[in-house]
Design a protein around this motif. Structure first.
Motif, PDB file in Angstrom:
ATOM      1  N   MET A  90       0.806  -1.175   0.015  1.00 16.50           N
ATOM      2  CA  MET A  90       0.074   0.170   0.217  1.00 16.50           C
ATOM      3  C   MET A  90       0.995   1.142  -0.102  1.00 16.50           C
ATOM      4  SD  MET A  90      -2.839   1.158   2.703  1.00 16.50           S
ATOM      5  CE  MET A  90      -4.281  -0.379   2.121  1.00 16.50           C
ATOM      6  N   ASP A  91       0.405   2.134  -0.844  1.00 18.18           N
ATOM      7  CA  ASP A  91       1.387   3.368  -0.987  1.00 18.18           C
ATOM      8  C   ASP A  91       0.992   4.423   0.133  1.00 18.18           C
ATOM      9  OD1 ASP A  91      -0.929   4.575  -2.027  1.00 18.18           O
ATOM     10  OD2 ASP A  91       0.155   5.054  -3.919  1.00 18.18           O
ATOM     11  N   LYS A  92       1.703   5.567   0.117  1.00 16.67           N
ATOM     12  CA  LYS A  92       1.464   6.323   1.352  1.00 16.67           C
ATOM     13  C   LYS A  92       0.127   7.258   0.929  1.00 16.67           C
ATOM     14  CE  LYS A  92       6.081   7.109   2.768  1.00 16.67           C
ATOM     15  NZ  LYS A  92       7.193   8.148   2.957  1.00 16.67           N
ATOM     16  N   SER A  93      -0.430   7.350  -0.283  1.00 15.32           N
ATOM     17  CA  SER A  93      -1.455   7.973  -0.779  1.00 15.32           C
ATOM     18  C   SER A  93      -2.611   7.436   0.021  1.00 15.32           C
ATOM     19  CB  SER A  93      -1.501   8.275  -2.271  1.00 15.32           C
ATOM     20  OG  SER A  93      -2.745   8.795  -2.283  1.00 15.32           O
ATOM     21  N   ALA A  94      -2.481   5.933  -0.342  1.00 19.12           N
ATOM     22  CA  ALA A  94      -3.521   5.128   0.104  1.00 19.12           C
ATOM     23  C   ALA A  94      -3.898   5.225   1.602  1.00 19.12           C
ATOM     24  CB  ALA A  94      -3.464   3.561  -0.257  1.00 19.12           C
ATOM     25  N   ILE A  95      -2.487   5.125   2.256  1.00 20.54           N
ATOM     26  CA  ILE A  95      -2.606   5.296   3.735  1.00 20.54           C
ATOM     27  C   ILE A  95      -3.247   6.555   4.266  1.00 20.54           C
ATOM     28  CG2 ILE A  95      -1.126   5.566   5.736  1.00 20.54           C
ATOM     29  CD1 ILE A  95       0.768   3.526   4.318  1.00 20.54           C
ATOM     30  N   PHE A  96      -3.003   7.595   3.720  1.00 21.91           N
ATOM     31  CA  PHE A  96      -3.539   8.887   3.805  1.00 21.91           C
ATOM     32  C   PHE A  96      -5.052   8.833   3.610  1.00 21.91           C
ATOM     33  CE2 PHE A  96      -3.914  13.604   2.767  1.00 21.91           C
ATOM     34  CZ  PHE A  96      -3.760  14.102   4.141  1.00 21.91           C
ATOM     35  N   ASP A  97      -5.634   8.411   2.702  1.00 19.05           N
ATOM     36  CA  ASP A  97      -6.963   7.916   2.707  1.00 19.05           C
ATOM     37  C   ASP A  97      -7.664   7.398   3.704  1.00 19.05           C
ATOM     38  OD1 ASP A  97      -6.966   9.609   0.029  1.00 19.05           O
ATOM     39  OD2 ASP A  97      -6.526   7.823  -1.181  1.00 19.05           O
ATOM     40  N   VAL A 110       1.494   9.120   8.563  1.00 26.92           N
ATOM     41  CA  VAL A 110       1.455   8.314   7.211  1.00 26.92           C
ATOM     42  C   VAL A 110       2.846   7.604   7.098  1.00 26.92           C
ATOM     43  CG1 VAL A 110       1.615   8.461   4.649  1.00 26.92           C
ATOM     44  CG2 VAL A 110      -0.200   9.700   6.025  1.00 26.92           C
ATOM     45  N   ASP A 111       3.940   8.378   7.431  1.00 29.17           N
ATOM     46  CA  ASP A 111       5.497   7.704   7.169  1.00 29.17           C
ATOM     47  C   ASP A 111       5.565   6.452   8.225  1.00 29.17           C
ATOM     48  OD1 ASP A 111       6.089   9.277   5.212  1.00 29.17           O
ATOM     49  OD2 ASP A 111       7.082  10.871   6.516  1.00 29.17           O
ATOM     50  N   LEU A 112       4.834   6.752   9.363  1.00 29.33           N
ATOM     51  CA  LEU A 112       5.206   5.979  10.376  1.00 29.33           C
ATOM     52  C   LEU A 112       4.033   4.475  10.103  1.00 29.33           C
ATOM     53  CD1 LEU A 112       5.934   4.895  13.387  1.00 29.33           C
ATOM     54  CD2 LEU A 112       3.947   5.917  14.173  1.00 29.33           C
ATOM     55  N   PHE A 113       2.938   4.586   9.687  1.00 31.35           N
ATOM     56  CA  PHE A 113       2.155   3.402   9.373  1.00 31.35           C
ATOM     57  C   PHE A 113       2.656   2.899   8.079  1.00 31.35           C
ATOM     58  CE2 PHE A 113      -2.331   5.233  11.001  1.00 31.35           C
ATOM     59  CZ  PHE A 113      -1.710   5.058  12.478  1.00 31.35           C
TER      60      PHE A 113
END
Length: 83
Positions: free
Chosen positions: A1-8, A72-75
């Motif tokens: 999963m990319d950072k954009s998806a995590i942010f979503d 986001v970075d941590l996740f």
């Protein structure tokens, strides 16, 4: 999963807990405190997001986070360590 998806995922949880906050106010360089979240609200966003992502992050790791980009970075780091 990319950072954009995590942010979503994080945005979706913020919107669920704070339906009055417009989506465009939620920014990577912003913080939950700036959005008006108290400590319980912040913990709910973090906990629900971790559940949605299927990860567990040590709570002491969260103390160093000061904006949503850090979260986001941590996740992202924990997602890739558990993969």
């Amino acid at each position: 999963m990319d950072k954009s998806a995590i942010f979503d995922v994080i945005i979706n949880n913020i919107e669920e807990i704070f339906p009055q906050i417009p989506r465009e106010q939620i920014r990577l360089d912003g913080s939950l405190v700036e959005l008006g979240a108290n400590s319980i609200d912040r913990m709910e966003v973090v906990t629900f997001s971790m559940e949605d992502l299927g990860i567990k992050v040590p709570l002491q790791s969260l103390a160093k986070i000061d904006n949503l980009a850090g979260l986001v970075d941590l996740f992202h780091k924990h997602l890739h360590e558990s993969a």
